[in-house]
Design a protein around this motif. Structure first.
Motif, PDB file in Angstrom:
ATOM      1  N   PHE A  18     -15.187   0.543 -12.642  1.00  0.00           N
ATOM      2  CA  PHE A  18     -14.572   1.376 -13.673  1.00  0.00           C
ATOM      3  C   PHE A  18     -13.802   0.569 -14.715  1.00  0.00           C
ATOM      4  CE2 PHE A  18     -13.120   5.116 -15.569  1.00  0.00           C
ATOM      5  CZ  PHE A  18     -11.772   5.003 -15.830  1.00  0.00           C
ATOM      6  N   HIS A  19     -12.977  -0.376 -14.278  1.00  0.00           N
ATOM      7  CA  HIS A  19     -12.149  -1.085 -15.254  1.00  0.00           C
ATOM      8  C   HIS A  19     -12.898  -2.170 -15.988  1.00  0.00           C
ATOM      9  CE1 HIS A  19      -8.596   1.070 -14.201  1.00  0.00           C
ATOM     10  NE2 HIS A  19      -8.870   0.889 -12.934  1.00  0.00           N
ATOM     11  N   CYS A  48      -4.792   0.333 -11.752  1.00  0.00           N
ATOM     12  CA  CYS A  48      -4.937   0.932 -13.075  1.00  0.00           C
ATOM     13  C   CYS A  48      -5.515   0.023 -14.145  1.00  0.00           C
ATOM     14  CB  CYS A  48      -3.583   1.444 -13.562  1.00  0.00           C
ATOM     15  SG  CYS A  48      -3.059   2.861 -12.625  1.00  0.00           S
ATOM     16  N   ASN A  51     -12.862  12.917 -13.099  1.00  0.00           N
ATOM     17  CA  ASN A  51     -12.835  13.055 -11.646  1.00  0.00           C
ATOM     18  C   ASN A  51     -13.522  14.325 -11.167  1.00  0.00           C
ATOM     19  OD1 ASN A  51      -9.814  11.604 -12.138  1.00  0.00           O
ATOM     20  ND2 ASN A  51     -11.198  10.714 -10.659  1.00  0.00           N
ATOM     21  N   GLU A  69     -10.202   4.725  -9.584  1.00  0.00           N
ATOM     22  CA  GLU A  69     -10.484   5.855 -10.462  1.00  0.00           C
ATOM     23  C   GLU A  69      -9.603   7.063 -10.218  1.00  0.00           C
ATOM     24  OE1 GLU A  69     -14.532   6.897  -9.932  1.00  0.00           O
ATOM     25  OE2 GLU A  69     -15.214   5.368 -11.327  1.00  0.00           O
ATOM     26  N   GLY A  70      -8.895   7.102  -9.115  1.00  0.00           N
ATOM     27  CA  GLY A  70      -8.102   8.276  -8.813  1.00  0.00           C
ATOM     28  C   GLY A  70      -8.900   9.387  -8.171  1.00  0.00           C
ATOM     29  N   SER A  71     -10.047   9.026  -7.553  1.00  0.00           N
ATOM     30  CA  SER A  71     -10.872  10.059  -6.926  1.00  0.00           C
ATOM     31  C   SER A  71     -10.458  10.376  -5.504  1.00  0.00           C
ATOM     32  CB  SER A  71     -12.328   9.600  -6.867  1.00  0.00           C
ATOM     33  OG  SER A  71     -12.812   9.421  -8.146  1.00  0.00           O
ATOM     34  N   PHE A  72      -9.578   9.579  -4.921  1.00  0.00           N
ATOM     35  CA  PHE A  72      -9.212   9.775  -3.525  1.00  0.00           C
ATOM     36  C   PHE A  72      -8.261  10.958  -3.408  1.00  0.00           C
ATOM     37  CE2 PHE A  72      -8.965   8.068   0.712  1.00  0.00           C
ATOM     38  CZ  PHE A  72      -7.756   8.547   1.195  1.00  0.00           C
ATOM     39  N   MET A  73      -8.652  12.003  -2.678  1.00  0.00           N
ATOM     40  CA  MET A  73      -7.784  13.168  -2.493  1.00  0.00           C
ATOM     41  C   MET A  73      -7.349  13.185  -1.031  1.00  0.00           C
ATOM     42  SD  MET A  73      -7.925  14.566  -5.528  1.00  0.00           S
ATOM     43  CE  MET A  73      -7.545  16.284  -5.560  1.00  0.00           C
ATOM     44  N   VAL A  74      -6.060  13.158  -0.797  1.00  0.00           N
ATOM     45  CA  VAL A  74      -5.541  13.054   0.570  1.00  0.00           C
ATOM     46  C   VAL A  74      -5.995  14.217   1.430  1.00  0.00           C
ATOM     47  CG1 VAL A  74      -3.485  12.708   1.945  1.00  0.00           C
ATOM     48  CG2 VAL A  74      -3.533  11.948  -0.391  1.00  0.00           C
ATOM     49  N   TYR A  79      -3.768   2.282   1.414  1.00  0.00           N
ATOM     50  CA  TYR A  79      -4.278   2.810   0.145  1.00  0.00           C
ATOM     51  C   TYR A  79      -3.611   2.101  -1.028  1.00  0.00           C
ATOM     52  CZ  TYR A  79      -5.023   6.248  -3.574  1.00  0.00           C
ATOM     53  OH  TYR A  79      -5.353   6.872  -4.749  1.00  0.00           O
ATOM     54  N   PHE A  80      -4.450   1.534  -1.902  1.00  0.00           N
ATOM     55  CA  PHE A  80      -3.936   0.879  -3.111  1.00  0.00           C
ATOM     56  C   PHE A  80      -4.524   1.572  -4.322  1.00  0.00           C
ATOM     57  CE2 PHE A  80      -2.050  -2.905  -1.264  1.00  0.00           C
ATOM     58  CZ  PHE A  80      -2.705  -3.040  -0.063  1.00  0.00           C
ATOM     59  N   ARG A  81      -3.676   1.857  -5.320  1.00  0.00           N
ATOM     60  CA  ARG A  81      -4.186   2.494  -6.531  1.00  0.00           C
ATOM     61  C   ARG A  81      -4.069   1.477  -7.659  1.00  0.00           C
ATOM     62  NH1 ARG A  81      -6.176   5.103 -10.290  1.00  0.00           N
ATOM     63  NH2 ARG A  81      -5.437   7.098 -11.053  1.00  0.00           N
ATOM     64  N   PRO A 140       0.830  -1.209   0.000  1.00  0.00           N
ATOM     65  CA  PRO A 140       0.000   0.000   0.000  1.00  0.00           C
ATOM     66  C   PRO A 140       0.856   1.248   0.000  1.00  0.00           C
ATOM     67  CG  PRO A 140      -0.012  -1.035   2.157  1.00  0.00           C
ATOM     68  CD  PRO A 140       0.730  -1.957   1.257  1.00  0.00           C
ATOM     69  N   GLN A 141       0.306   2.307  -0.606  1.00  0.00           N
ATOM     70  CA  GLN A 141       1.030   3.569  -0.606  1.00  0.00           C
ATOM     71  C   GLN A 141       0.790   4.270   0.715  1.00  0.00           C
ATOM     72  OE1 GLN A 141      -0.696   4.601  -4.675  1.00  0.00           O
ATOM     73  NE2 GLN A 141       0.889   6.087  -4.363  1.00  0.00           N
ATOM     74  N   ASP A 153      -2.667  13.807 -11.323  1.00  0.00           N
ATOM     75  CA  ASP A 153      -3.146  12.437 -11.132  1.00  0.00           C
ATOM     76  C   ASP A 153      -4.675  12.397 -11.102  1.00  0.00           C
ATOM     77  OD1 ASP A 153      -2.428   9.771  -8.707  1.00  0.00           O
ATOM     78  OD2 ASP A 153      -3.164   9.756 -10.770  1.00  0.00           O
ATOM     79  N   PRO A 179     -14.060  15.679  -5.995  1.00  0.00           N
ATOM     80  CA  PRO A 179     -13.950  14.981  -4.719  1.00  0.00           C
ATOM     81  C   PRO A 179     -13.379  15.823  -3.592  1.00  0.00           C
ATOM     82  CG  PRO A 179     -12.381  14.108  -6.315  1.00  0.00           C
ATOM     83  CD  PRO A 179     -13.226  15.070  -7.044  1.00  0.00           C
ATOM     84  N   LYS A 233      -5.953   7.987 -17.216  1.00  0.00           N
ATOM     85  CA  LYS A 233      -5.699   7.906 -15.777  1.00  0.00           C
ATOM     86  C   LYS A 233      -4.437   7.118 -15.485  1.00  0.00           C
ATOM     87  CE  LYS A 233     -10.338   8.644 -14.184  1.00  0.00           C
ATOM     88  NZ  LYS A 233     -11.542   8.154 -13.571  1.00  0.00           N
TER      89      LYS A 233
END
Lengths: 295, 346
Positions: free
Chosen positions: B233-234, B201, A234, B149-154, B197-199, A3-4, A32, A274, A177
């Protein structure tokens, strides 16, 4: 597969060049992530795209990405003259970042796109392009102006064709993406609008985002490409323009009088994002570029 | 009737039988405080009874569990398990109400809606709320967030985490005025650290990750929720072989259900909405098709009603169909601020 760490993940933003717009967008266009700008023609989509391509070259300390940009345009002709005009005022206000011989326009790579398949082809070539650019100024911004033009004519209005069109959306969005994540790019896409006519709006009347309905030039509109494309981006921003009649008080020789003046009112709305709350701000387009207006 | 054989007083025996405990195995999974409450006796008495029961059970030659198949549970035991399960609050009391307390553990919940309705916000809120410590009624667990999807914003997650800690401090101040030691020592950074958190693609990455989660969860036993944003999504790209897609999706759903049951965690899948063309008109439906809609335990649909966001329980084995309003604020998901907050029962 590890995980990141969220604490190391910072979302970088590219400034728009105007502090008021940056405040609305919490810093600018995020990396991103795919940001979509929806507006009718003549509202300022291309202006924002050009302005962003220039400001991406600013160093990170000034809100830029210290990067070159790839500008994919689908509508002809590409506004070279306007770009040069913007470049001049950009240079003069940021003279300390650019030496005399340096032309920011050199770092905007323009490519015309004819169809959706052509776009997919270009994207497969973008990988090595961005890799190679790392040696000079890395490319960190991709602009597609506009995505709607690629899809408006190639597809019939039958369910089978629409399904094929939808799966193309997801394919393109997925590739964009993946590129955005791999190279930490900001992706900006512009989209057109369709009119909503009559009481039976069908699927186009479906509410997506913070605004119940989008108004521009006194008409009800909705973004082109439908619900499927809305799932692919997004964030979505909407630019509206309206002619407003404003009462202005004027000093005249025979006493005060008031005139009714037509003014162009331009507004930028956050439809969904978001990280952004529902918000909007007014802006204007001048020779120097697109800037927010504080009322 | 094994209760007759227990060396306990006649009044205790009578209370046990009238409360419904007729066999030793029914006493095997109850705690002493529950038993005390049911029999209306003191806790020490209840503990005694249980001790005697387990003692005599141990000396019996037959197997303690009277199950027919290895690993099977009686419905009674399952009821106890269910009642002791905690729920993950969504921070909106109205939403928690229709969900029966919150997102259920050991179940797969699918949440779908149009873009911009708040799916990612709900996902982040759940990933933060699962970390609420036990003292405050939470699970005190960690979260896995799979972002496709890349929607997660820290920064947004940080905002929500901050607001959650502030709410806990408020609660502390109001109700625990004497316990100064229960000060909140959590920081938003700690909450973010507890979200794995895992992204992702591509769909192959998605499947590989879900297969890998088995190993990951055995190493991190404190994970209590898996959020997948979004699961579709994928899979909405061109799949030449639709049968393959269906097989892959059902395999994935099965694995997730297994993970939920084995590790007692909640699985939250966020889904998109698509149009189903029926004759002349269209209908909105959650993506991935009819076969997918069978695989989730619970299904919640988020939609707009006028200017308000609503959540509707579309499918659930234990909850009634109902809808409730909620809102997305700077602090996260909260109750809707409108004055008419009546829950509509359908």
């Amino acid at each position: 597969m590890t995980p990141q760490s969220l604490l190391q993940l910072t979302s970088q933003k590219c400034t728009t060049g105007c502090p008021i717009l940056d405040r609305l967008l919490y810093g600018g266009i995020p990396c991103d992530s795919i940001t979509e700008i929806v507006a009718e023609s003549g509202s300022g989509k291309t202006q924002i795209c050009l302005q962003l391509s220039l400001h991406a070259q600013l160093p990170v300390s000034h809100g830029g990405l210290a990067a070159s940009s790839l500008y994919l345009h689908t509508e002809f002709p590409f506004p070279f003259r306007r770009l040069h005009q913007l470049c001049l005022s950009f240079r003069s206000s940021n003279a300390h970042h650019f030496p005399v011989n340096d032309n920011p326009c050199d770092r905007i790579f323009v490519q015309s796109v004819h169809s959706a398949d052509h776009l997919l082809e270009i994207m497969s070539k973008t990988d090595p392009f961005i890799e190679n650019s790392k040696n000079q100024v890395p490319a960190r911004l991709i602009v597609i102006d506009s995505i709607a033009a690629l899809f408006r004519s190639d597809f019939d209005n039958t369910p089978v064709e629409l399904k094929r069109r939808s799966s193309l959306f997801f394919k393109i969005s997925s590739k964009l993406k993946a590129l955005a994540k791999r190279f930490n790019l900001a992706v900006l896409v512009t989209n057109q609008v369709v009119d909503l006519v009559g009481p039976n709006e069908g699927i186009n009347g479906l509410r997506i985002g913070n605004l119940g309905c989008l108004h521009t030039s006194g008409r009800r509109v909705c973004p082109a490409l439908g619900l499927a494309w809305a799932n692919c981006v997004n964030s979505r921003l909407f630019l509206s323009r309206n002619e407003e009649v404003i009462r202005e008080e004027n000093e005249k020789p025979n006493g005060q009088s008031c005139d009714f003046v037509k003014k162009k009112m331009r507004k930028l709305y956050v439809v969904f994002a978001p990280h952004l709350p529902e918000s909007s701000c007014e802006f204007e387009i001048t020779r120097e570029g697109l800037f927010g207006v504080e009322r | 009737m094994e209760i007759w054989r227990l060396p306990i007083s006649a009044s205790q025996r009578g209370k046990l039988i009238s409360a419904g405990y007729t066999s030793l195995s029914s006493l095997s999974s109850i705690s002493s405080s529950d038993l005390a409450r049911e029999l209306k006796v003191s806790e020490s008495e209840a503990m005694n009874i249980l001790k005697v029961a387990s003692h005599s059970r141990g000396s019996e030659t037959s197997n303690a569990s009277c199950s027919i198949v290895e690993g099977a549970q009686s419905a009674w035991d399952m009821l106890h398990d269910e009642e002791s399960l905690m729920h993950i609050t969504t921070s909106s009391a109205d939403l928690d109400n229709i969900l029966g307390g919150g997102i259920h553990c050991k179940e797969v919940t699918e949440i779908g809606g149009v873009p911009g309705i708040g799916k990612t916000q709900l996902g982040i809120q759940v990933a933060v709320n699962v970390q609420i410590p036990n003292d405050f009624g939470g699970l005190g667990g960690k979260a896995i967030y799979i972002d496709t999807e890349g929607s997660f914003m820290v920064e947004r997650a940080f905002q929500i985490a901050e607001a959650c800690i502030e709410d806990m401090s408020e609660y502390n101040r109001f109700l625990r005025k004497d316990f100064q030691e229960c000060k909140i020592k959590m920081l938003p950074q700690d909450i973010l650290e507890n979200i794995f958190y895992f992204r992702i693609c591509s769909y192959t990455e998605q499947i590989a990750l879900i297969n890998y989660l088995d190993k990951f969860l055995s190493e991190h036993k404190d994970v209590k929720v898996i959020v997948v944003d979004s699961v579709t999504f994928h899979f909405r790209q061109d799949f030449d072989d639709m049968a393959l897609r269906t097989r892959v999706l059902s395999g994935m759903a099965l694995k997730l259900m297994n993970l939920a049951k084995r590790f007692s965690l909640a699985v939250v899948l966020l889904n998109q909405v698509t149009t189903k063309h029926t004759e002349a008109s269209f209908q909105l439906a959650l993506a991935l098709g009819d076969s997918w809609s069978h695989t989730c335990t619970n299904r919640i649909v988020l939609y707009w009603n006028g200017n308000e966001r609503y959540a509707y329980i579309d499918k659930s084995p234990s909850l009634r169909s109902a809808s409730a309003a909620y809102s997305v604020t700077a602090r996260g998901i909260r109750n809707s601020s409108s004055s008419c907050k009546r829950i509509k029962m359908m």
